[in-house]
Design a protein around this motif. Structure first.
Motif, mmCIF file in Angstrom:
data_model
loop_
_atom_site.group_PDB
_atom_site.id
_atom_site.type_symbol
_atom_site.label_atom_id
_atom_site.label_comp_id
_atom_site.label_asym_id
_atom_site.label_seq_id
_atom_site.Cartn_x
_atom_site.Cartn_y
_atom_site.Cartn_z
ATOM 1 N N CYS A 155 0.832 -1.203 0.000
ATOM 2 C CA CYS A 155 0.000 0.000 0.000
ATOM 3 C C CYS A 155 0.869 1.257 0.000
ATOM 4 O O CYS A 155 0.581 2.218 -0.721
ATOM 5 N N MET A 156 1.951 1.242 0.771
ATOM 6 C CA MET A 156 2.811 2.422 0.837
ATOM 7 C C MET A 156 3.671 2.566 -0.418
ATOM 8 O O MET A 156 3.952 3.682 -0.852
ATOM 9 N N ILE A 157 4.079 1.455 -1.028
ATOM 10 C CA ILE A 157 4.807 1.538 -2.306
ATOM 11 C C ILE A 157 3.933 2.231 -3.344
ATOM 12 O O ILE A 157 4.376 3.130 -4.074
ATOM 13 N N LYS A 158 2.668 1.817 -3.400
ATOM 14 C CA LYS A 158 1.713 2.428 -4.329
ATOM 15 C C LYS A 158 1.551 3.919 -4.035
ATOM 16 O O LYS A 158 1.532 4.753 -4.958
ATOM 17 N N THR A 159 1.458 4.269 -2.763
ATOM 18 C CA THR A 159 1.254 5.663 -2.356
ATOM 19 C C THR A 159 2.477 6.521 -2.671
ATOM 20 O O THR A 159 2.355 7.617 -3.229
ATOM 21 N N PHE A 160 3.666 6.019 -2.329
ATOM 22 C CA PHE A 160 4.894 6.766 -2.601
ATOM 23 C C PHE A 160 5.096 6.957 -4.102
ATOM 24 O O PHE A 160 5.514 8.031 -4.553
ATOM 25 N N ASP A 161 4.795 5.921 -4.863
ATOM 26 C CA ASP A 161 4.935 6.010 -6.322
ATOM 27 C C ASP A 161 3.993 7.079 -6.875
ATOM 28 O O ASP A 161 4.379 7.883 -7.735
ATOM 29 N N TRP A 162 2.768 7.115 -6.386
ATOM 30 C CA TRP A 162 1.787 8.102 -6.838
ATOM 31 C C TRP A 162 2.236 9.524 -6.488
ATOM 32 O O TRP A 162 2.033 10.463 -7.254
ATOM 33 N N LEU A 163 2.893 9.655 -5.347
ATOM 34 C CA LEU A 163 3.358 10.972 -4.908
ATOM 35 C C LEU A 163 4.651 11.397 -5.607
ATOM 36 O O LEU A 163 5.056 12.559 -5.504
ATOM 37 N N GLY A 164 5.292 10.472 -6.291
ATOM 38 C CA GLY A 164 6.520 10.807 -7.006
ATOM 39 C C GLY A 164 7.742 10.872 -6.119
ATOM 40 O O GLY A 164 8.719 11.566 -6.441
ATOM 41 N N VAL A 165 7.723 10.155 -4.997
ATOM 42 C CA VAL A 165 8.890 10.079 -4.107
ATOM 43 C C VAL A 165 9.448 8.661 -4.173
ATOM 44 O O VAL A 165 8.845 7.763 -4.768
ATOM 45 N N ASP A 166 10.584 8.435 -3.559
ATOM 46 C CA ASP A 166 11.250 7.134 -3.593
ATOM 47 C C ASP A 166 10.324 6.043 -3.057
ATOM 48 O O ASP A 166 10.066 5.961 -1.854
ATOM 49 N N ALA A 167 9.836 5.179 -3.964
ATOM 50 C CA ALA A 167 8.884 4.144 -3.576
ATOM 51 C C ALA A 167 9.557 2.936 -2.948
ATOM 52 O O ALA A 167 8.868 2.054 -2.418
ATOM 53 N N SER A 168 10.897 2.889 -2.978
ATOM 54 C CA SER A 168 11.605 1.761 -2.364
ATOM 55 C C SER A 168 11.796 1.960 -0.862
ATOM 56 O O SER A 168 12.198 1.036 -0.161
ATOM 57 N N PHE A 169 11.479 3.163 -0.384
ATOM 58 C CA PHE A 169 11.640 3.447 1.047
ATOM 59 C C PHE A 169 10.600 2.678 1.849
ATOM 60 O O PHE A 169 9.408 2.708 1.540
ATOM 61 N N ALA A 170 11.047 1.992 2.885
ATOM 62 C CA ALA A 170 10.146 1.209 3.740
ATOM 63 C C ALA A 170 10.061 1.854 5.118
ATOM 64 O O ALA A 170 11.038 1.845 5.870
ATOM 65 N N PRO A 171 8.919 2.458 5.471
ATOM 66 C CA PRO A 171 8.775 3.060 6.802
ATOM 67 C C PRO A 171 9.029 2.030 7.904
ATOM 68 O O PRO A 171 8.582 0.878 7.817
ATOM 69 N N ALA A 172 9.745 2.439 8.935
ATOM 70 C CA ALA A 172 10.109 1.523 10.017
ATOM 71 C C ALA A 172 8.932 1.181 10.918
ATOM 72 O O ALA A 172 9.004 0.233 11.695
ATOM 73 N N ASN A 173 7.835 1.955 10.826
ATOM 74 C CA ASN A 173 6.719 1.790 11.767
ATOM 75 C C ASN A 173 5.508 1.104 11.145
ATOM 76 O O ASN A 173 4.388 1.245 11.636
ATOM 77 N N LEU A 174 5.711 0.337 10.056
ATOM 78 C CA LEU A 174 4.570 -0.242 9.339
ATOM 79 C C LEU A 174 3.775 -1.255 10.164
ATOM 80 O O LEU A 174 2.619 -1.535 9.854
ATOM 81 N N THR A 175 4.388 -1.822 11.181
ATOM 82 C CA THR A 175 3.668 -2.804 11.998
ATOM 83 C C THR A 175 2.831 -2.135 13.087
ATOM 84 O O THR A 175 2.025 -2.803 13.740
ATOM 85 N N GLU A 176 3.006 -0.833 13.272
ATOM 86 C CA GLU A 176 2.244 -0.118 14.308
ATOM 87 C C GLU A 176 0.899 0.355 13.772
ATOM 88 O O GLU A 176 0.782 0.731 12.608
ATOM 89 N N LYS A 177 -0.113 0.320 14.641
ATOM 90 C CA LYS A 177 -1.433 0.863 14.321
ATOM 91 C C LYS A 177 -1.688 2.033 15.274
ATOM 92 O O LYS A 177 -1.420 1.932 16.474
ATOM 93 N N PHE A 178 -2.218 3.110 14.750
ATOM 94 C CA PHE A 178 -2.376 4.337 15.530
ATOM 95 C C PHE A 178 -3.852 4.692 15.692
ATOM 96 O O PHE A 178 -4.635 4.663 14.745
#
Length: 297
Positions: A183-206
């Motif tokens: 989901c974040m790869i898709k979002t980063f790609d759409w925004l035109g930023v580095d889509a290979s970046f993996a947020p460190a907090n993906l397992t957290e729910k807020f």
């Protein structure tokens, strides 16, 4: 004229659909700056802003103060905020028009959730805050807010009067929960930023509403006001503790299965019709909405 930069990304909702988690995941990216508070609600008219902590910031009609929320963005190319009040027509009005005047090139993320699940979660959120004391079935029948926020096509059609659909990315809560990385790869790609970046907090729910919680009453909120707080400090500890027990009550979301079933049966035909309209509007289908389509088993 202010030299402060304008935000160019807005997560507009839907409430209780993972906007807080998405906001935090985005904020981890080095090219993205998401402001705090998460929901400044700058484009909400103050008469419609029933949120004391945000209202006292005095952002509305003070653009420079609002833009100062983004002053630490550094080299980030995407500056964003996540006010779910921006998608609560007709209870919060004219937001899209104000946004179009502010930044006609803005981009939007609208994350949606199985509308039955979202409506129920919305109810429990209001219950936890002490704003809701009716049963789930009664609340969703009598308070149009719950159904209106789940009426995704109604919210989007208002925005499409001012912005092109190409300026929107549509996600679902279920996609974010089931495969946050994709989901974040898709979002980063759409925004035109580095889509290979993996947020460190993906397992957290807020900001997820827990299964069991304490409901705050009007008495609970009163205890933090002056002069009540001054008077309470003079009372013996035992009396203060007794008063606190009266001010809160324990709630178990799983306790009344019959009420949930009745509310689901009431909502399903209404929300199925709206989802059909949504699919026609966006050219998307939502097989992941298992409660809506009664395919959980």
């Amino acid at each position: 004229m202010s030299n402060l930069r304008k935000p160019n990304l807005f997560i507009i909702g839907a409430m209780k659909s993972g906007t807080s988690s998405l906001h935090q995941y985005l904020n981890n990216h080095p090219s993205i700056f998401m402001c705090e508070p998460k929901e400044p609600c700058y484009f909400v008219h103050p008469q419609q802003l029933n949120w004391p902590n945000i209202k006292k910031l005095g952002l509305w009609e003070n653009e420079e103060k609002y833009l100062s929320l983004f002053q630490d963005a550094g080299d980030a190319t995407i500056l964003g905020e996540s006010s779910t009040l921006y998608a609560k027509e007709p209870h919060v009005t004219d937001v899209a028009e104000r946004l179009a005047q502010f930044n006609p090139e803005a981009r939007f993320i609208y994350i949606m959730r199985d509308p039955i699940e979202r409506t129920v979660s919305h109810y429990w959120h209001e219950t936890r805050q002490g704003n809701e004391n009716q049963s789930l079935l009664t609340a969703v029948q009598k308070n149009p807010l719950y159904q209106d926020v789940s009426n995704y096509p109604q919210q989007l059609k208002h925005y499409f009067q001012y912005f092109s659909p190409d300026q929107f990315l549509f996600l679902t809560f279920e996609q974010l929960c089931n495969d946050a990385e994709a989901c974040m790869i898709k979002t980063f790609d759409w925004l035109g930023v580095d889509a290979s970046f993996a947020p460190a907090n993906l397992t957290e729910k807020f900001h997820a509403t827990p299964k069991q919680f304490y409901q705050k009453s009007a008495l609970f909120r009163l205890r933090y006001t002056w002069p009540f707080n001054q008077l309470a400090s003079l009372l013996p500890k035992k009396i203060r503790s007794s008063g606190l027990k009266l001010a809160i009550r324990e709630v178990d979301r799983d306790k009344d299965a019959e009420d949930l079933q009745e509310a689901t049966q009431f909502l399903r035909p209404i929300l199925l019709k709206q989802t059909e309209e949504l699919s026609n509007l966006l050219g998307m289908t939502f097989p992941e909405w298992k409660t809506l389509y009664d395919t959980k088993n």
